[in-house]
Design a protein around this motif. Structure first.
Motif, PDB file in Angstrom:
ATOM      1  N   ALA A  31       0.821  -1.217   0.000  1.00 41.05           N
ATOM      2  CA  ALA A  31       0.000   0.000   0.000  1.00 41.05           C
ATOM      3  C   ALA A  31       0.853   1.265   0.000  1.00 41.05           C
ATOM      4  CB  ALA A  31      -0.919  -0.003   1.221  1.00 41.05           C
ATOM      5  N   LYS A  32       2.176   1.120   0.005  1.00 41.80           N
ATOM      6  CA  LYS A  32       3.085   2.248   0.185  1.00 41.80           C
ATOM      7  C   LYS A  32       2.797   3.421  -0.745  1.00 41.80           C
ATOM      8  CE  LYS A  32       8.020   3.409   0.185  1.00 41.80           C
ATOM      9  NZ  LYS A  32       9.407   2.867   0.015  1.00 41.80           N
ATOM     10  N   ASN A  33       2.618   3.152  -2.026  1.00 47.89           N
ATOM     11  CA  ASN A  33       2.429   4.233  -3.001  1.00 47.89           C
ATOM     12  C   ASN A  33       1.017   4.822  -2.994  1.00 47.89           C
ATOM     13  OD1 ASN A  33       5.061   3.917  -3.878  1.00 47.89           O
ATOM     14  ND2 ASN A  33       4.516   2.526  -5.541  1.00 47.89           N
ATOM     15  N   TRP A  34       0.129   4.276  -2.158  1.00 51.01           N
ATOM     16  CA  TRP A  34      -1.260   4.732  -2.142  1.00 51.01           C
ATOM     17  C   TRP A  34      -1.661   5.381  -0.811  1.00 51.01           C
ATOM     18  CZ3 TRP A  34      -4.207   4.790  -6.463  1.00 51.01           C
ATOM     19  CH2 TRP A  34      -3.742   4.041  -7.544  1.00 51.01           C
ATOM     20  N   ILE A  35      -0.742   5.442   0.134  1.00 53.54           N
ATOM     21  CA  ILE A  35      -1.056   5.989   1.461  1.00 53.54           C
ATOM     22  C   ILE A  35      -1.631   7.405   1.342  1.00 53.54           C
ATOM     23  CG2 ILE A  35      -0.090   6.736   3.672  1.00 53.54           C
ATOM     24  CD1 ILE A  35      -0.229   3.731   3.404  1.00 53.54           C
ATOM     25  N   GLY A  36      -2.763   7.625   2.004  1.00 54.97           N
ATOM     26  CA  GLY A  36      -3.401   8.934   2.023  1.00 54.97           C
ATOM     27  C   GLY A  36      -4.256   9.250   0.824  1.00 54.97           C
ATOM     28  N   LYS A  37      -4.411   8.289  -0.081  1.00 49.54           N
ATOM     29  CA  LYS A  37      -5.163   8.535  -1.308  1.00 49.54           C
ATOM     30  C   LYS A  37      -6.497   7.787  -1.298  1.00 49.54           C
ATOM     31  CE  LYS A  37      -0.878   8.968  -3.998  1.00 49.54           C
ATOM     32  NZ  LYS A  37      -0.078   8.415  -5.119  1.00 49.54           N
ATOM     33  N   ARG A  38      -7.417   8.243  -2.126  1.00 43.32           N
ATOM     34  CA  ARG A  38      -8.643   7.491  -2.404  1.00 43.32           C
ATOM     35  C   ARG A  38      -8.416   6.739  -3.710  1.00 43.32           C
ATOM     36  NH1 ARG A  38     -14.708   9.440  -1.256  1.00 43.32           N
ATOM     37  NH2 ARG A  38     -13.856   8.907   0.808  1.00 43.32           N
ATOM     38  N   MET A  39      -8.542   5.430  -3.659  1.00 34.77           N
ATOM     39  CA  MET A  39      -8.154   4.546  -4.761  1.00 34.77           C
ATOM     40  C   MET A  39      -9.387   3.914  -5.405  1.00 34.77           C
ATOM     41  SD  MET A  39      -5.868   1.078  -4.397  1.00 34.77           S
ATOM     42  CE  MET A  39      -7.259   0.203  -3.644  1.00 34.77           C
ATOM     43  N   LYS A  40      -9.394   3.935  -6.728  1.00 33.66           N
ATOM     44  CA  LYS A  40     -10.479   3.285  -7.470  1.00 33.66           C
ATOM     45  C   LYS A  40      -9.914   2.091  -8.232  1.00 33.66           C
ATOM     46  CE  LYS A  40     -13.792   4.086 -11.239  1.00 33.66           C
ATOM     47  NZ  LYS A  40     -14.324   5.089 -12.194  1.00 33.66           N
ATOM     48  N   MET A  41     -10.407   0.918  -7.908  1.00 32.58           N
ATOM     49  CA  MET A  41     -10.093  -0.295  -8.667  1.00 32.58           C
ATOM     50  C   MET A  41     -11.249  -0.535  -9.629  1.00 32.58           C
ATOM     51  SD  MET A  41     -10.244  -4.225  -7.378  1.00 32.58           S
ATOM     52  CE  MET A  41     -10.462  -5.554  -8.579  1.00 32.58           C
ATOM     53  N   SER A  42     -10.940  -0.710 -10.910  1.00 30.17           N
ATOM     54  CA  SER A  42     -11.993  -0.982 -11.885  1.00 30.17           C
ATOM     55  C   SER A  42     -11.599  -2.164 -12.745  1.00 30.17           C
ATOM     56  CB  SER A  42     -12.254   0.249 -12.761  1.00 30.17           C
ATOM     57  OG  SER A  42     -11.076   0.631 -13.446  1.00 30.17           O
ATOM     58  N   CYS A  43     -12.593  -2.822 -13.325  1.00 31.10           N
ATOM     59  CA  CYS A  43     -12.344  -4.001 -14.146  1.00 31.10           C
ATOM     60  C   CYS A  43     -13.585  -4.319 -14.969  1.00 31.10           C
ATOM     61  CB  CYS A  43     -11.983  -5.201 -13.268  1.00 31.10           C
ATOM     62  SG  CYS A  43     -13.301  -5.690 -12.122  1.00 31.10           S
ATOM     63  N   PHE A  44     -13.422  -5.232 -15.906  1.00 30.97           N
ATOM     64  CA  PHE A  44     -14.546  -5.779 -16.653  1.00 30.97           C
ATOM     65  C   PHE A  44     -14.709  -7.245 -16.261  1.00 30.97           C
ATOM     66  CE2 PHE A  44     -13.592  -2.063 -19.106  1.00 30.97           C
ATOM     67  CZ  PHE A  44     -14.825  -1.648 -19.581  1.00 30.97           C
ATOM     68  N   ILE A  45     -15.959  -7.668 -16.069  1.00 31.16           N
ATOM     69  CA  ILE A  45     -16.248  -9.037 -15.635  1.00 31.16           C
ATOM     70  C   ILE A  45     -17.318  -9.649 -16.533  1.00 31.16           C
ATOM     71  CG2 ILE A  45     -17.287 -10.416 -13.785  1.00 31.16           C
ATOM     72  CD1 ILE A  45     -15.944  -8.602 -11.769  1.00 31.16           C
ATOM     73  N   LYS A  46     -17.137 -10.915 -16.832  1.00 32.02           N
ATOM     74  CA  LYS A  46     -18.101 -11.707 -17.607  1.00 32.02           C
ATOM     75  C   LYS A  46     -18.374 -12.980 -16.809  1.00 32.02           C
ATOM     76  CE  LYS A  46     -18.270 -14.343 -22.008  1.00 32.02           C
ATOM     77  NZ  LYS A  46     -19.405 -13.743 -22.734  1.00 32.02           N
ATOM     78  N   THR A  47     -19.623 -13.461 -16.806  1.00 34.89           N
ATOM     79  CA  THR A  47     -19.956 -14.636 -16.005  1.00 34.89           C
ATOM     80  C   THR A  47     -20.772 -15.654 -16.793  1.00 34.89           C
ATOM     81  OG1 THR A  47     -22.039 -13.668 -15.189  1.00 34.89           O
ATOM     82  CG2 THR A  47     -20.056 -13.240 -13.903  1.00 34.89           C
ATOM     83  N   LYS A  48     -20.732 -16.878 -16.318  1.00 33.03           N
ATOM     84  CA  LYS A  48     -21.557 -17.948 -16.877  1.00 33.03           C
ATOM     85  C   LYS A  48     -22.075 -18.813 -15.736  1.00 33.03           C
ATOM     86  CE  LYS A  48     -21.639 -21.824 -20.125  1.00 33.03           C
ATOM     87  NZ  LYS A  48     -20.842 -22.656 -21.082  1.00 33.03           N
TER      88      LYS A  48
END
Length: 291
Positions: free
Chosen positions: A173-190
């Motif tokens: 987490a070192k490079n993200w300390i003090g930040k608001r982080m958004k993780m995004s992705c694309f997902i497909k399901t069956k």
């Protein structure tokens, strides 16, 4: 958190990704102005709709190069490029090699991978969960959204609710300390009983600091590629960031295009560990009269 409108935009784009449509036609189909759609899409993904369509068409072309014997000229027209030369330039810019070389090289590489692949081994990724023996993971070059592969997690034996597997990894987490982080992705399901992206931030002592597993907006059944996001704060005491995709019970799920970016506080957090806002302001039913 992604919106229903944004999900509708992605669904419409995916359904017509090889159609010879202009932005106005997508807007008419969705029912909003092209300016509003462009603004919303850019806000969620950081990409323009045109850039997204172009990238997706190139991904389709990569699949066709690898899994069909269509000529490069036919593929370029099928993917809505005006000429083979224009297609070759765009393909080389994204994949760092011309389409003909990509076809020859990737067919050789994929053949070797199929011969040498060891079950449940994907570089950088782990198979974990309550019952990892019921699941398998792999890099899937048959199904993908961008690039040439996606991450796959699927049940190999009947699994019930309460049993789950995850395709995940962890980083500092070192490079993200003090930040608001958004993780995004694309997902497909069956045939997925229940699944979703997830992200967890732990402290130096291993305590959970922030967490979201999309339990309040989980994915069920069979769905095409859709965009999902998780937004968490990374406070000073954070040490490790865990993330991935989880599958509860039986089914199959693919994940692609995972990215992390810093966002400002105008983007709402999806943290599920903060219960303060859910607490009543005053005690209730102190006499036990209400059922």
């Amino acid at each position: 958190m992604y919106s229903q409108l944004f999900q509708h935009i992605v669904d419409t784009l995916e359904e017509n990704i090889l159609s010879d449509w202009q932005l106005e036609q997508y807007a008419e189909k969705i029912g909003y102005s092209k300016f509003y759609l462009t603004r919303q899409f850019k806000k969620e993904t950081g990409l323009s709709i045109g850039a997204y369509i172009r990238r997706r068409r190139l991904a389709v072309s990569a699949f066709l190069l690898l899994h069909s014997d269509e000529s490069i000229l036919d593929i370029s027209f099928e993917c809505q490029f005006q000429s083979q030369e224009a297609f070759t330039r765009a393909f080389k810019e994204l994949y760092q090699m011309p389409p003909g070389k990509y076809r020859n090289l990737m067919r050789t590489i994929n053949f070797k991978e199929e011969q040498e692949m060891t079950s449940n081994e994907v570089k950088g990724w782990l198979l974990t969960g309550t019952n990892p023996s019921l699941y398998t993971i792999k890099a899937d070059h048959e199904v993908f959204h961008t690039g040439s592969k996606s991450g796959y997690l699927g049940s190999t034996k009947p699994a019930e609710e309460g049993q789950f597997g995850t395709l995940m990894q962890v980083f500092s987490a070192k490079n993200w300390i003090g930040k608001r982080m958004k993780m995004s992705c694309f997902i497909k399901t069956k045939d997925a009983m229940k699944c979703g992206a997830w992200c967890r931030i732990d402290s130096k002592n291993g305590d959970l600091v922030q967490f979201d597993n999309m339990d309040n907006r989980s994915i069920h059944g069979t769905t095409d590629w859709n965009y999902y996001s998780i937004v968490l704060d990374v406070p000073e005491e954070s040490a490790a960031i865990h993330f991935g995709v989880l599958l509860v019970g039986s089914g199959e799920v693919w994940i692609d295009g995972v990215s992390f970016e810093e966002v400002d506080h105008s983007v709402p957090s999806t943290n599920m560990t903060s219960s303060a806002s859910k607490l009543p302001l005053e005690p209730v039913n102190l006499g036990f009269d209400e059922l």
